[in-house]
Design a protein around this motif. Sequence first.
Motif, PDB file in Angstrom:
ATOM      1  N   PRO A   1       0.834  -1.199   0.000  1.00 58.67           N
ATOM      2  CA  PRO A   1       0.000   0.000   0.000  1.00 58.67           C
ATOM      3  C   PRO A   1       0.871   1.252   0.000  1.00 58.67           C
ATOM      4  O   PRO A   1       1.941   1.250   0.608  1.00 58.67           O
ATOM      5  N   GLU A   2       0.404   2.280  -0.676  1.00 61.83           N
ATOM      6  CA  GLU A   2       1.168   3.529  -0.648  1.00 61.83           C
ATOM      7  C   GLU A   2       0.235   4.714  -0.798  1.00 61.83           C
ATOM      8  O   GLU A   2      -0.850   4.587  -1.371  1.00 61.83           O
ATOM      9  N   VAL A   3       0.640   5.827  -0.250  1.00 62.60           N
ATOM     10  CA  VAL A   3      -0.135   7.060  -0.403  1.00 62.60           C
ATOM     11  C   VAL A   3       0.800   8.211  -0.746  1.00 62.60           C
ATOM     12  O   VAL A   3       1.982   8.182  -0.393  1.00 62.60           O
ATOM     13  N   GLU A   4       0.246   9.185  -1.455  1.00 54.98           N
ATOM     14  CA  GLU A   4       1.032  10.379  -1.769  1.00 54.98           C
ATOM     15  C   GLU A   4       0.106  11.588  -1.734  1.00 54.98           C
ATOM     16  O   GLU A   4      -1.023  11.511  -2.219  1.00 54.98           O
ATOM     17  N   VAL A   5       0.559  12.672  -1.129  1.00 56.69           N
ATOM     18  CA  VAL A   5      -0.205  13.926  -1.177  1.00 56.69           C
ATOM     19  C   VAL A   5       0.703  15.041  -1.697  1.00 56.69           C
ATOM     20  O   VAL A   5       1.906  15.039  -1.453  1.00 56.69           O
ATOM     21  N   ASN A   6       0.088  15.976  -2.433  1.00 58.93           N
ATOM     22  CA  ASN A   6       0.819  17.126  -2.958  1.00 58.93           C
ATOM     23  C   ASN A   6       0.154  18.412  -2.497  1.00 58.93           C
ATOM     24  O   ASN A   6      -1.080  18.504  -2.472  1.00 58.93           O
ATOM     25  N   LEU A   7       0.978  19.360  -2.139  1.00 64.33           N
ATOM     26  CA  LEU A   7       0.470  20.672  -1.731  1.00 64.33           C
ATOM     27  C   LEU A   7       1.210  21.743  -2.521  1.00 64.33           C
ATOM     28  O   LEU A   7       2.400  21.582  -2.815  1.00 64.33           O
TER      29      LEU A   7
END
Lengths: 237, 667
Positions: free
Chosen positions: A161-167
């Motif tokens: 599982p992996e997650v990525e967020v961008n701001l």
Amino acid sequence: MNKTNLMALGLLSLSATLTSSAVFAGGNDDPLLTKVMLDQFEKGVDPQDPTQFSAQAWLGYDLNKLWLKTEGEYSNSDKQDLEIQALYSTAIAPYWDVQFGIKTHIKPTPNRNWAVIGVQGLAPYFFDIDAALFIGEQSRTAMRLSAEYELLITQKLILTPEVEVNLFGKDDAELGIGSGLSDVSAGLRLRYEIVREFAPYIGVDWRQKLGNTADYARSEGEDTQETQFVIGFRAWF
Amino acid sequence: MKSQYMIKPMIQTTNSELNNSRRQFVFGASAMLALMSIPFPKNAIANVLSQSLSQLSGKVFDLSIDYKMVNFTGKSARATVVNQLLPAPLLRWKEGETVTLRVKNNLDHDSSIHWHGIILPTEMDGVPGFSFDGIKPGETFEYQFTVQQSGTYWYHSHSGYQEQTGLFGAIVIDPATPDPVIYDRDYVIMLSDWSDEAPENIYAKLKKQADYYNYRERTVMDFFSDVNKNGLANTWNARSLWNNARMSDRDISDVTGSTYTYLMNGNPPQQGWQGLFEQGEKVRLRFINSSAMTIFDVRIPGLKMSVVASDGQNIQPVSVDEFRIGVAETYDVVIEPEVDNAYCIFAQSIDRTGFTVGNLTSDASLHAPIPPMDPRPVLGHSDMGMDMSGMDHSKMDMGGGDMSGMDHSKMAMGGGDMSGMDHSKMAMDGGDMPSMDHSKMVMDGGEMSGMDHSKMAMGGGDMSGMDHSKMAMDAAKATVSGLGLAGFGSNNEIKHINTEFGPQVDMRADAPKSGLHDPGIGLRDHQQQFNRKVLTYGDIKGLHPTYDTRQPSREIQLHLTGNMNRYMWSVNGVKFMDAAPLEFEYGERLRITLVNDTMMTHPMHLHGMWSELETGDPDFIPRKHTVLVQPGSKISYLVTADAKGQWAYHCHLLFHMPGMFRKVVVK
């Protein structure tokens, strides 16, 4: 930034010279090594889905390395994404490296250049973390945080599982990027390591655009959410 | 005293003949596991005589180092060999004689031979860069020295990774005086690990992914079965320490049976080495672990072994069923096999990912069954050096509790394990402790210097019946702080110096336990589970009285350090390349205390001088050349600095050696 990289390269080659000339009773403790990792190379099962890849490579020693990171996707000649980072990485703790360098976002156009400072490493409970702050021209700022975990079903069958967020610090209308939290993505991939270095996988990838970025997408008539099933492989050498 | 050597070299077949035959018996790693419980394939053995060691004796030896293609796995690969042999020829010397060894290097790289455990002048020791330049391609180097000792030793390359590719051989030195060990026949049993992969590639893979060869990691299934057994909360708690530390309790060996084929006298397990004996014979087996990276656990099902020598030095015989042999260590055992019987010499790797075997028989057609490997070991919290500090007494709630039945009698604290034990937060208010019996606590050597009871809050407690009177604290032996007496090991505080902090070190053992009476990871329950007596260092006493009875005048505390995840190894956090030499004063008697701040078992080898292991008897301190330091443990030995020059001091695990290495200078 270019200057920093030249300095880093200089340091590396200097230490390479020192290493090779050392008299050694056993063998070279810290040889110059390279590792190329194709973390993802995949195609969505729907014919409309893009082909995507993400890869990293390093050259260097135990504690100091040059890193290249690249990721991109290709749907058609109008819809492409490609970015490359060149970083100098130095260990600051047993499980953590600080990395700094440059990122260039080549596609979509117009391209954007950023200075990068980030940390990469292994957090407690074995989360692989890559977090970076980007500072671009015209006082643009951005942040990216990604985390990955490996669950061993068997010694060779591994669920990731992996997650990525961008701001982003401010709107970039030309690229359809809004300030604030712009997008979040999550993936789940099940790979089988035929050998350590090569593992085909199947997976599902979900992406959601948020806030102003979602508004830009809607105004362009694009979807703000995508879910795709993928097949691909992971490899390193 | 009777001393009769009856080495009968078996019929020598050339390696190429062997290789052809071997191809018929090629098994994959998984097929090998299936072989575990079935007997030797009899027909196969009948057709192929296993390779015994070929022997050279005399005073002058011509040795040539060459490359050679070998086949142990079904694939051919390049080995580094001496006189075309793997293992290199067994050299038989005589104590008191001067030997000359002309070593020709036919490789296209520098080479060298180090005479492991042999006391000799520094320029004959064979370590490149240390009073010797190595042997250049095409050159011949002449080693010459007088043999001052007897027993079982070995030799190997000290250049690059040549040892991993086959450059090792046995040395047997016959004593000048009658041998105190009585036997009718002897065999050298050389254990080694072979990989078709080039050692440089193995090393690079470990640097890129440290658990590359570990196919025993915890899985989701293990988690669920633990939850089933112990409940979710307990499972989570048991895992959290490891998860927080980002370490694996399944991390036993860096390089495993997934790439290694384990050899006995150069024979893979499918073929098995075979030795013969006759009726009534006492057989001496000289075990040598010449592996690059593999620690073995050895036993002969159905036979007691009397351990009579360690690292070439005679010891007071110890009867055991099993012993652990670290890389570079040697053990001589005497066995009394029964005629018309066959016995399996079984050497399994410490991580149980493979084994090698021999068949000891009175009749070549008789074959002993190969036993299954023992359960795979799992590291405990104590292997992280958290035996005591992790043992959190602060939350022990004893308010008003009744501790009358508290029995400390089984607490074994030999070797000063209590220095880090902090009872300060134990709240025992109001408790009644009348029959708390410490009487059987054995604290030999006055090991309680760091034990702080001062803050134990025992307000209102009645301790009148608490009997400390029988605590065996021999006042003569007790020292308050500083150097303990010779033979008993260190009393000093464990200190982690500044260089141990940084990205190169991932663990520090705050309360290392004693490595003396612990048989080691994977062997600890063998007495209870299988009724096998396992040798510990605490069992070893020299046969001869201690040679140098002086007290140590100083102590050097060295920490074995590393970062498993980055695959970096060091001493005190400093790798060899950045380290200043250790300086010994010529003639001084000093103590070295090794503290293992890693989760690996490290065999530490000091060249040129003996490592006199402090096993608790000052009068019969055993001499060793290689000492295993267990994970999260400490161990001490004495050294008499009686050999001037520059000496190597290092971990004998080949891929730890480049970093975990020190130069010792005796001035």
